[in-house]
Design a protein around this motif. Structure first.
Motif, PDB file in Angstrom:
ATOM      1  N   ARG A 264       0.839  -1.202   0.000  1.00  0.00           N
ATOM      2  CA  ARG A 264       0.000   0.000   0.000  1.00  0.00           C
ATOM      3  C   ARG A 264       0.871   1.247   0.000  1.00  0.00           C
ATOM      4  NH1 ARG A 264      -3.351  -1.176   4.998  1.00  0.00           N
ATOM      5  NH2 ARG A 264      -2.779  -3.285   4.344  1.00  0.00           N
ATOM      6  N   LEU A 265       0.274   2.341  -0.454  1.00  0.00           N
ATOM      7  CA  LEU A 265       0.844   3.679  -0.363  1.00  0.00           C
ATOM      8  C   LEU A 265      -0.202   4.589   0.272  1.00  0.00           C
ATOM      9  CD1 LEU A 265       2.303   4.018  -3.986  1.00  0.00           C
ATOM     10  CD2 LEU A 265       3.567   3.336  -1.938  1.00  0.00           C
TER      11      LEU A 265
ATOM     12  N   MET B 142      -1.522   1.528  11.752  1.00  0.00           N
ATOM     13  CA  MET B 142      -1.626   1.886  10.336  1.00  0.00           C
ATOM     14  C   MET B 142      -2.987   1.445   9.810  1.00  0.00           C
ATOM     15  SD  MET B 142       0.903   1.031   7.112  1.00  0.00           S
ATOM     16  CE  MET B 142       0.681  -0.748   7.199  1.00  0.00           C
ATOM     17  N   TYR B 143      -3.593   2.347   9.030  1.00  0.00           N
ATOM     18  CA  TYR B 143      -4.904   2.026   8.456  1.00  0.00           C
ATOM     19  C   TYR B 143      -5.002   2.581   7.040  1.00  0.00           C
ATOM     20  CZ  TYR B 143      -9.884   1.477   7.718  1.00  0.00           C
ATOM     21  OH  TYR B 143     -11.099   1.091   7.199  1.00  0.00           O
ATOM     22  N   GLY B 144      -5.672   1.821   6.169  1.00  0.00           N
ATOM     23  CA  GLY B 144      -5.997   2.303   4.841  1.00  0.00           C
ATOM     24  C   GLY B 144      -4.816   2.315   3.894  1.00  0.00           C
ATOM     25  N   GLY B 145      -4.858   3.262   2.950  1.00  0.00           N
ATOM     26  CA  GLY B 145      -3.872   3.325   1.886  1.00  0.00           C
ATOM     27  C   GLY B 145      -4.460   2.793   0.584  1.00  0.00           C
ATOM     28  N   SER B 146      -3.598   2.635  -0.394  1.00  0.00           N
ATOM     29  CA  SER B 146      -4.050   2.200  -1.724  1.00  0.00           C
ATOM     30  C   SER B 146      -4.270   0.692  -1.754  1.00  0.00           C
ATOM     31  CB  SER B 146      -3.018   2.607  -2.777  1.00  0.00           C
ATOM     32  OG  SER B 146      -1.735   2.093  -2.428  1.00  0.00           O
ATOM     33  N   THR B 147      -5.204   0.232  -0.955  1.00  0.00           N
ATOM     34  CA  THR B 147      -5.527  -1.180  -0.817  1.00  0.00           C
ATOM     35  C   THR B 147      -6.978  -1.318  -0.379  1.00  0.00           C
ATOM     36  OG1 THR B 147      -5.021  -3.223   0.410  1.00  0.00           O
ATOM     37  CG2 THR B 147      -4.663  -1.144   1.551  1.00  0.00           C
ATOM     38  N   THR B 148      -7.591  -2.439  -0.681  1.00  0.00           N
ATOM     39  CA  THR B 148      -8.948  -2.685  -0.197  1.00  0.00           C
ATOM     40  C   THR B 148      -8.942  -3.347   1.171  1.00  0.00           C
ATOM     41  OG1 THR B 148      -8.991  -4.795  -1.387  1.00  0.00           O
ATOM     42  CG2 THR B 148      -9.886  -2.858  -2.529  1.00  0.00           C
TER      43      THR B 148
ATOM     44  N   ALA C  27     -13.533   2.110   8.937  1.00  0.00           N
ATOM     45  CA  ALA C  27     -13.818   3.287   8.121  1.00  0.00           C
ATOM     46  C   ALA C  27     -13.882   2.981   6.632  1.00  0.00           C
ATOM     47  CB  ALA C  27     -12.758   4.362   8.376  1.00  0.00           C
ATOM     48  N   GLY C  28     -13.707   1.726   6.237  1.00  0.00           N
ATOM     49  CA  GLY C  28     -13.764   1.370   4.827  1.00  0.00           C
ATOM     50  C   GLY C  28     -12.479   1.729   4.107  1.00  0.00           C
ATOM     51  N   PRO C  29     -12.316   1.243   2.882  1.00  0.00           N
ATOM     52  CA  PRO C  29     -11.092   1.543   2.130  1.00  0.00           C
ATOM     53  C   PRO C  29     -10.975   3.046   1.873  1.00  0.00           C
ATOM     54  CG  PRO C  29     -12.327  -0.264   1.125  1.00  0.00           C
ATOM     55  CD  PRO C  29     -13.221   0.357   2.138  1.00  0.00           C
ATOM     56  N   ARG C  30      -9.791   3.585   2.060  1.00  0.00           N
ATOM     57  CA  ARG C  30      -9.509   4.989   1.776  1.00  0.00           C
ATOM     58  C   ARG C  30      -8.008   5.208   1.744  1.00  0.00           C
ATOM     59  NH1 ARG C  30     -12.771   8.253   5.772  1.00  0.00           N
ATOM     60  NH2 ARG C  30     -14.233   6.533   5.503  1.00  0.00           N
ATOM     61  N   GLN C  31      -7.584   6.196   1.002  1.00  0.00           N
ATOM     62  CA  GLN C  31      -6.167   6.505   0.861  1.00  0.00           C
ATOM     63  C   GLN C  31      -5.962   8.013   0.954  1.00  0.00           C
ATOM     64  OE1 GLN C  31      -4.835   5.503  -3.164  1.00  0.00           O
ATOM     65  NE2 GLN C  31      -6.968   5.563  -3.839  1.00  0.00           N
ATOM     66  N   TYR C  32      -4.716   8.461   0.881  1.00  0.00           N
ATOM     67  CA  TYR C  32      -4.379   9.876   1.088  1.00  0.00           C
ATOM     68  C   TYR C  32      -5.047  10.374   2.373  1.00  0.00           C
ATOM     69  CZ  TYR C  32      -2.730   9.780  -3.735  1.00  0.00           C
ATOM     70  OH  TYR C  32      -2.054   9.488  -4.892  1.00  0.00           O
ATOM     71  N   VAL C  33      -4.926   9.566   3.420  1.00  0.00           N
ATOM     72  CA  VAL C  33      -5.633   9.816   4.669  1.00  0.00           C
ATOM     73  C   VAL C  33      -4.619   9.960   5.803  1.00  0.00           C
ATOM     74  CG1 VAL C  33      -5.916   7.336   5.121  1.00  0.00           C
ATOM     75  CG2 VAL C  33      -7.534   8.970   6.123  1.00  0.00           C
ATOM     76  N   ARG C  34      -5.001  10.695   6.842  1.00  0.00           N
ATOM     77  CA  ARG C  34      -4.133  10.914   7.997  1.00  0.00           C
ATOM     78  C   ARG C  34      -4.919  10.643   9.280  1.00  0.00           C
ATOM     79  NH1 ARG C  34      -1.605  11.346   3.990  1.00  0.00           N
ATOM     80  NH2 ARG C  34      -0.311  13.098   3.262  1.00  0.00           N
ATOM     81  N   MET C  35      -4.183  10.402  10.358  1.00  0.00           N
ATOM     82  CA  MET C  35      -4.796  10.319  11.676  1.00  0.00           C
ATOM     83  C   MET C  35      -3.798  10.827  12.706  1.00  0.00           C
ATOM     84  SD  MET C  35      -5.025   6.196  12.191  1.00  0.00           S
ATOM     85  CE  MET C  35      -3.623   5.102  11.972  1.00  0.00           C
ATOM     86  N   ALA C  36      -4.315  11.253  13.855  1.00  0.00           N
ATOM     87  CA  ALA C  36      -3.485  11.815  14.913  1.00  0.00           C
ATOM     88  C   ALA C  36      -4.080  11.454  16.263  1.00  0.00           C
ATOM     89  CB  ALA C  36      -3.388  13.337  14.762  1.00  0.00           C
TER      90      ALA C  36
END
Length: 333
Positions: free
Chosen positions: A198-199, A212-218, A239-248
């Motif tokens: 993933r990216l 780590m969660y999400g990225g360019s993956t299902t 939260a379902g598949p998603r990318q270009y995402v951040r968390m803090a």
């Protein structure tokens, strides 16, 4: 279209526009603070001409006319060391004397390149990367005011990488590789379990784990790094598949916002991870749909800045934000 010439200051809480009588009209700029003023090197990326040298005193800009000029072939980067500004133009290292640029002759120097990123770290200046033609350079050099020393090489590109800290080390994940930075060098780890490739995933520290969660993956599992191995956590909700995402982190939990779904459609929902499960946090008011924003914890709030909106239908339907939002654990303001 063309370079923007407005000047803004940040006081820790808000941006303020500073009207000036003159300003650099350059679109590739590097700045550094020197005492109570700012020193700027600015170039027009599409014009082969030496960079302009400017200072800003908090009220107005002044263009300086040094006798010596840096290379006109590349953008130049600036950093300060011990109250002195140094510049690297892709070929030579320069020192600002307060009135002119002085070309230095270090015993060892970086191989020529289009400059990368340069910043002051402790008693040295750190330069990373750059490019030569279409080839990206991934080496790291430090400058002590006298000479350059090569330190470390990153063997893979860093675009799309995610990073957090754990036990005094930086943990980086990109594609299917896990790396750690111990303050001296990058070390590739070889865990027994590896998350799917993933990216652009979200990554943050919660307690004694990197999450780590999400990225360019299902893959919708939540991945935990304990310093030795990755563990997949299948949660009751997610939260379902998603990318270009951040968390803090905030209040012993992680806050995740938005991102882009697998069709590149921007999202605007807010989620919370408590170490066991994800839950969606309802809010009637908040940031617009976006991905690729900056996100960090400041005091008792999560701060979001910028990002991009896209509807996934066309690259022309992409819009960039310049707003700042705070989340206090209950609402966005």
């Amino acid at each position: 279209e063309g370079p923007l010439t407005d000047t803004w200051t940040w006081d820790g809480e808000d941006w303020t526009h500073v009207p000036t009588t003159r300003a650099p009209a350059t679109n590739a700029n590097s700045m550094v603070a020197l005492g109570s003023s700012i020193l700027l090197l600015g170039t027009l990326s599409y014009a082969a001409q030496p960079p302009e040298t400017w200072t800003f005193d908090g009220v107005d800009w002044t263009r300086l006319t040094p006798v010596n000029q840096l290379s006109a072939q590349n953008n130049s980067v600036l950093a300060a060391l011990g109250g002195t500004a140094f510049a690297y133009d892709g070929t030579d290292t320069w020192q600002w004397t307060g009135a002119d640029w002085l070309k230095l002759s270090p015993a060892t120097s970086l191989p020529p390149r289009y400059p990368g990123a340069m910043v002051s770290v402790g008693s040295t200046i750190l330069h990373y990367g750059g490019s030569t033609g279409s080839t990206h350079v991934r080496d790291t050099w430090t400058f002590d005011g006298t000479t350059w020393t090569e330190r470390w090489r990153r063997p893979v590109p860093i675009k799309g990488a995610s990073m957090a800290t754990l036990n005094g080390k930086a943990v980086l994940f990109r594609s299917s590789e896990t790396w750690e930075w111990d303050g001296t060098s990058w070390i590739q780890r070889t865990p027994a379990t590896v998350p799917p490739t993933r990216l652009h995933a979200a990554m943050a520290t919660l307690g004694n784990k990197v999450v780590m969660y999400g990225g360019s993956t299902t893959d919708t599992r939540t991945w935990l790094w304990d310093g030795t191995n990755w563990t997949a956590l299948t949660t009751a909700s997610h939260a379902g598949p998603r990318q270009y995402v951040r968390m803090a982190p905030l209040g012993g939990k992680l806050i995740l916002f938005g991102g882009l779904d697998m069709s590149q459609v921007a999202l605007s929902d807010t989620w919370q991870f408590d170490g066991v499960n994800w839950s969606q946090l309802p809010h009637a008011y908040g940031p617009g749909p976006r991905g690729g924003y900056g996100m960090a914890t400041v005091g008792g709030n999560v701060v979001i800045f910028g990002g991009a909106y896209t509807d996934g239908a066309s690259p022309w339907n992409t819009y960039y934000y310049g707003d700042t939002w705070l989340f206090d654990g209950t609402r966005w303001i």
